[in-house]
Design a protein around this motif. Structure first.
Motif, PDB file in Angstrom:
ATOM      1  N   MET A   1       0.849  -1.195   0.000  1.00  0.00           N
ATOM      2  CA  MET A   1       0.000   0.000   0.000  1.00  0.00           C
ATOM      3  C   MET A   1       0.883   1.243   0.000  1.00  0.00           C
ATOM      4  SD  MET A   1      -2.666   1.323   2.921  1.00  0.00           S
ATOM      5  CE  MET A   1      -3.594  -0.221   2.843  1.00  0.00           C
ATOM      6  N   PRO A   2       0.644   2.177  -0.941  1.00  0.00           N
ATOM      7  CA  PRO A   2       1.461   3.390  -0.962  1.00  0.00           C
ATOM      8  C   PRO A   2       0.980   4.423   0.043  1.00  0.00           C
ATOM      9  CG  PRO A   2      -0.127   3.438  -2.728  1.00  0.00           C
ATOM     10  CD  PRO A   2      -0.291   2.099  -2.059  1.00  0.00           C
ATOM     11  N   THR A   3       1.867   5.350   0.379  1.00  0.00           N
ATOM     12  CA  THR A   3       1.435   6.588   1.022  1.00  0.00           C
ATOM     13  C   THR A   3       0.678   7.391  -0.035  1.00  0.00           C
ATOM     14  OG1 THR A   3       3.344   6.618   2.508  1.00  0.00           O
ATOM     15  CG2 THR A   3       2.227   8.724   2.095  1.00  0.00           C
ATOM     16  N   ARG A   4      -0.516   7.858   0.318  1.00  0.00           N
ATOM     17  CA  ARG A   4      -1.347   8.519  -0.697  1.00  0.00           C
ATOM     18  C   ARG A   4      -1.965   9.792  -0.146  1.00  0.00           C
ATOM     19  NH1 ARG A   4      -3.892   7.058  -5.577  1.00  0.00           N
ATOM     20  NH2 ARG A   4      -5.956   7.996  -5.924  1.00  0.00           N
ATOM     21  N   ILE A   5      -1.874  10.844  -0.949  1.00  0.00           N
ATOM     22  CA  ILE A   5      -2.500  12.130  -0.660  1.00  0.00           C
ATOM     23  C   ILE A   5      -3.479  12.407  -1.789  1.00  0.00           C
ATOM     24  CG2 ILE A   5      -2.127  14.608  -0.389  1.00  0.00           C
ATOM     25  CD1 ILE A   5       0.748  13.890   0.558  1.00  0.00           C
ATOM     26  N   GLU A   6      -4.760  12.460  -1.455  1.00  0.00           N
ATOM     27  CA  GLU A   6      -5.779  12.711  -2.465  1.00  0.00           C
ATOM     28  C   GLU A   6      -6.618  13.907  -2.026  1.00  0.00           C
ATOM     29  OE1 GLU A   6      -9.270  10.368  -5.000  1.00  0.00           O
ATOM     30  OE2 GLU A   6      -8.110   9.321  -3.448  1.00  0.00           O
ATOM     31  N   VAL A   7      -6.636  14.948  -2.863  1.00  0.00           N
ATOM     32  CA  VAL A   7      -7.350  16.185  -2.545  1.00  0.00           C
ATOM     33  C   VAL A   7      -8.283  16.525  -3.695  1.00  0.00           C
ATOM     34  CG1 VAL A   7      -7.145  18.632  -1.973  1.00  0.00           C
ATOM     35  CG2 VAL A   7      -5.415  17.016  -1.144  1.00  0.00           C
ATOM     36  N   VAL A   8      -9.523  16.830  -3.369  1.00  0.00           N
ATOM     37  CA  VAL A   8     -10.510  17.245  -4.355  1.00  0.00           C
ATOM     38  C   VAL A   8     -11.057  18.602  -3.926  1.00  0.00           C
ATOM     39  CG1 VAL A   8     -12.703  16.708  -5.466  1.00  0.00           C
ATOM     40  CG2 VAL A   8     -11.121  14.853  -4.869  1.00  0.00           C
ATOM     41  N   ALA A   9     -10.991  19.579  -4.822  1.00  0.00           N
ATOM     42  CA  ALA A   9     -11.493  20.921  -4.512  1.00  0.00           C
ATOM     43  C   ALA A   9     -13.006  20.888  -4.322  1.00  0.00           C
ATOM     44  CB  ALA A   9     -11.125  21.888  -5.624  1.00  0.00           C
ATOM     45  N   ASP A  10     -13.464  21.657  -3.348  1.00  0.00           N
ATOM     46  CA  ASP A  10     -14.900  21.748  -3.075  1.00  0.00           C
ATOM     47  C   ASP A  10     -15.198  23.177  -2.646  1.00  0.00           C
ATOM     48  OD1 ASP A  10     -17.325  21.567  -1.036  1.00  0.00           O
ATOM     49  OD2 ASP A  10     -17.432  19.790  -2.317  1.00  0.00           O
ATOM     50  N   PRO A  11     -16.293  23.785  -3.143  1.00  0.00           N
ATOM     51  CA  PRO A  11     -16.579  25.176  -2.798  1.00  0.00           C
ATOM     52  C   PRO A  11     -16.871  25.399  -1.317  1.00  0.00           C
ATOM     53  CG  PRO A  11     -18.402  24.197  -4.032  1.00  0.00           C
ATOM     54  CD  PRO A  11     -17.263  23.246  -4.118  1.00  0.00           C
ATOM     55  N   VAL A  12     -17.288  24.355  -0.604  1.00  0.00           N
ATOM     56  CA  VAL A  12     -17.551  24.489   0.829  1.00  0.00           C
ATOM     57  C   VAL A  12     -16.315  24.112   1.634  1.00  0.00           C
ATOM     58  CG1 VAL A  12     -18.970  23.702   2.758  1.00  0.00           C
ATOM     59  CG2 VAL A  12     -20.006  24.043   0.495  1.00  0.00           C
ATOM     60  N   ARG A  13     -15.791  22.918   1.395  1.00  0.00           N
ATOM     61  CA  ARG A  13     -14.597  22.468   2.109  1.00  0.00           C
ATOM     62  C   ARG A  13     -13.871  21.459   1.244  1.00  0.00           C
ATOM     63  NH1 ARG A  13     -14.343  19.696   8.167  1.00  0.00           N
ATOM     64  NH2 ARG A  13     -12.062  19.575   8.293  1.00  0.00           N
ATOM     65  N   ASP A  14     -12.612  21.735   0.936  1.00  0.00           N
ATOM     66  CA  ASP A  14     -11.834  20.822   0.113  1.00  0.00           C
ATOM     67  C   ASP A  14     -11.737  19.458   0.796  1.00  0.00           C
ATOM     68  OD1 ASP A  14     -11.260  22.802  -1.815  1.00  0.00           O
ATOM     69  OD2 ASP A  14      -9.682  23.604  -0.528  1.00  0.00           O
ATOM     70  N   ARG A  15     -11.944  18.402   0.014  1.00  0.00           N
ATOM     71  CA  ARG A  15     -11.927  17.047   0.556  1.00  0.00           C
ATOM     72  C   ARG A  15     -10.515  16.474   0.476  1.00  0.00           C
ATOM     73  NH1 ARG A  15     -16.072  14.393  -3.172  1.00  0.00           N
ATOM     74  NH2 ARG A  15     -15.674  16.241  -4.450  1.00  0.00           N
ATOM     75  N   CYS A  16     -10.086  15.840   1.538  1.00  0.00           N
ATOM     76  CA  CYS A  16      -8.715  15.355   1.651  1.00  0.00           C
ATOM     77  C   CYS A  16      -8.737  13.943   2.242  1.00  0.00           C
ATOM     78  CB  CYS A  16      -7.909  16.307   2.536  1.00  0.00           C
ATOM     79  SG  CYS A  16      -6.163  15.924   2.634  1.00  0.00           S
ATOM     80  N   VAL A  17      -8.174  12.984   1.511  1.00  0.00           N
ATOM     81  CA  VAL A  17      -8.064  11.610   1.977  1.00  0.00           C
ATOM     82  C   VAL A  17      -6.585  11.253   2.049  1.00  0.00           C
ATOM     83  CG1 VAL A  17      -8.639   9.196   1.539  1.00  0.00           C
ATOM     84  CG2 VAL A  17     -10.282  10.993   0.954  1.00  0.00           C
ATOM     85  N   LEU A  18      -6.130  10.834   3.228  1.00  0.00           N
ATOM     86  CA  LEU A  18      -4.713  10.567   3.468  1.00  0.00           C
ATOM     87  C   LEU A  18      -4.524   9.114   3.880  1.00  0.00           C
ATOM     88  CD1 LEU A  18      -3.915  13.785   5.552  1.00  0.00           C
ATOM     89  CD2 LEU A  18      -3.732  13.476   3.070  1.00  0.00           C
ATOM     90  N   THR A  19      -3.554   8.456   3.262  1.00  0.00           N
ATOM     91  CA  THR A  19      -3.269   7.051   3.554  1.00  0.00           C
ATOM     92  C   THR A  19      -1.821   6.911   3.985  1.00  0.00           C
ATOM     93  OG1 THR A  19      -4.864   6.358   1.875  1.00  0.00           O
ATOM     94  CG2 THR A  19      -3.317   4.701   2.650  1.00  0.00           C
TER      95      THR A  19
END
Length: 222
Positions: A1-19
């Protein structure tokens, strides 16, 4: 499993998933429109047999800044080897800034390091890679690097470096320098200067060859 940084822009709150894997990404406070992520080692790095993989995926008009809390040392490997692979994907106007801390290759270490960037037109990336060959008083070990970057369908950057002891001593490679410090911009150009190479595509490489890392001024490229 890799270290993963996933960010999706959102007008209310940017979504961030970290592994977490070899490295633990942790979100830091940041101003609106900027997501700041710290990378913290989750254990001893870098040892023989380690295969570190970091994936960064950013989508939408948001700026991601990755902060390394400390440098990385590749220790002597007694005939073994290790890998450090980074895969970056930027879409829909995303922006990434990652100024890495020194990556030190100790005596008797053998490391393969790769960076692959795939980004859509309208995205930008600014990456600093500081390679230090040997701790103080050492002749550093072997390092092979591979960099590839695409903007849209265009291969903008392809570079392979053999920084093993026998190959790097030539005057056209490292000569007597111990540190290779590089800032690469993609999707925009760095200011013109004697030590900056402008790529055919939209990007630049600024590079310094110094004996000690602190002698480099690349933190001031823009």
């Amino acid at each position: 499993m890799p270290t993963r940084i996933e960010v999706v822009a959102d007008p209310v709150r940017d979504r961030c998933v970290l592994t977490t894997d070899h490295l633990s990404p942790r979100q830091l406070p940041g101003p609106p429109g900027v997501v700041r992520i710290a990378l913290v080692a989750a254990g001893a790095l870098l040892l023989a047999g380690d295969q570190v993989r970091i994936e960064v995926v950013v989508s939408g008009p948001v700026r991601v800044e990755i902060v390394e809390t400390a440098g990385t040392v590749a220790y002597g490997m007694r005939g073994g080897s290790a890998r450090w692979d980074v895969d970056i994907r930027l879409t829909d106007g995303a922006s990434l800034r990652w100024y890495g801390e020194p990556f030190v290759v100790s005596a008797d270490a053998a490391v393969m390091r790769s960076t692959v960037v795939r980004m859509e037109n309208g995205c930008t990336a600014e990456l600093r890679e500081s390679l230090v060959l040997g701790r103080h008083g050492e002749v550093g070990g072997a390092l092979q690097t591979m960099t590839r970057a695409w903007i849209g369908d265009e291969l903008t950057l392809a570079e392979d470096l053999d920084l093993s002891p026998d190959a790097r001593d030539g005057w056209a490679v490292m000569h007597t320098a111990r540190c290779l410090d590089t800032v690469t911009s993609l999707g925009f150009r760095l200011p013109e200067e004697a030590q900056t190479m402008q790529l055919e595509g939209c990007g630049s490489i600024a590079r310094r060859l110094v004996h000690e890392h602190h002698e480099s001024d690349l933190q001031q490229v823009r």
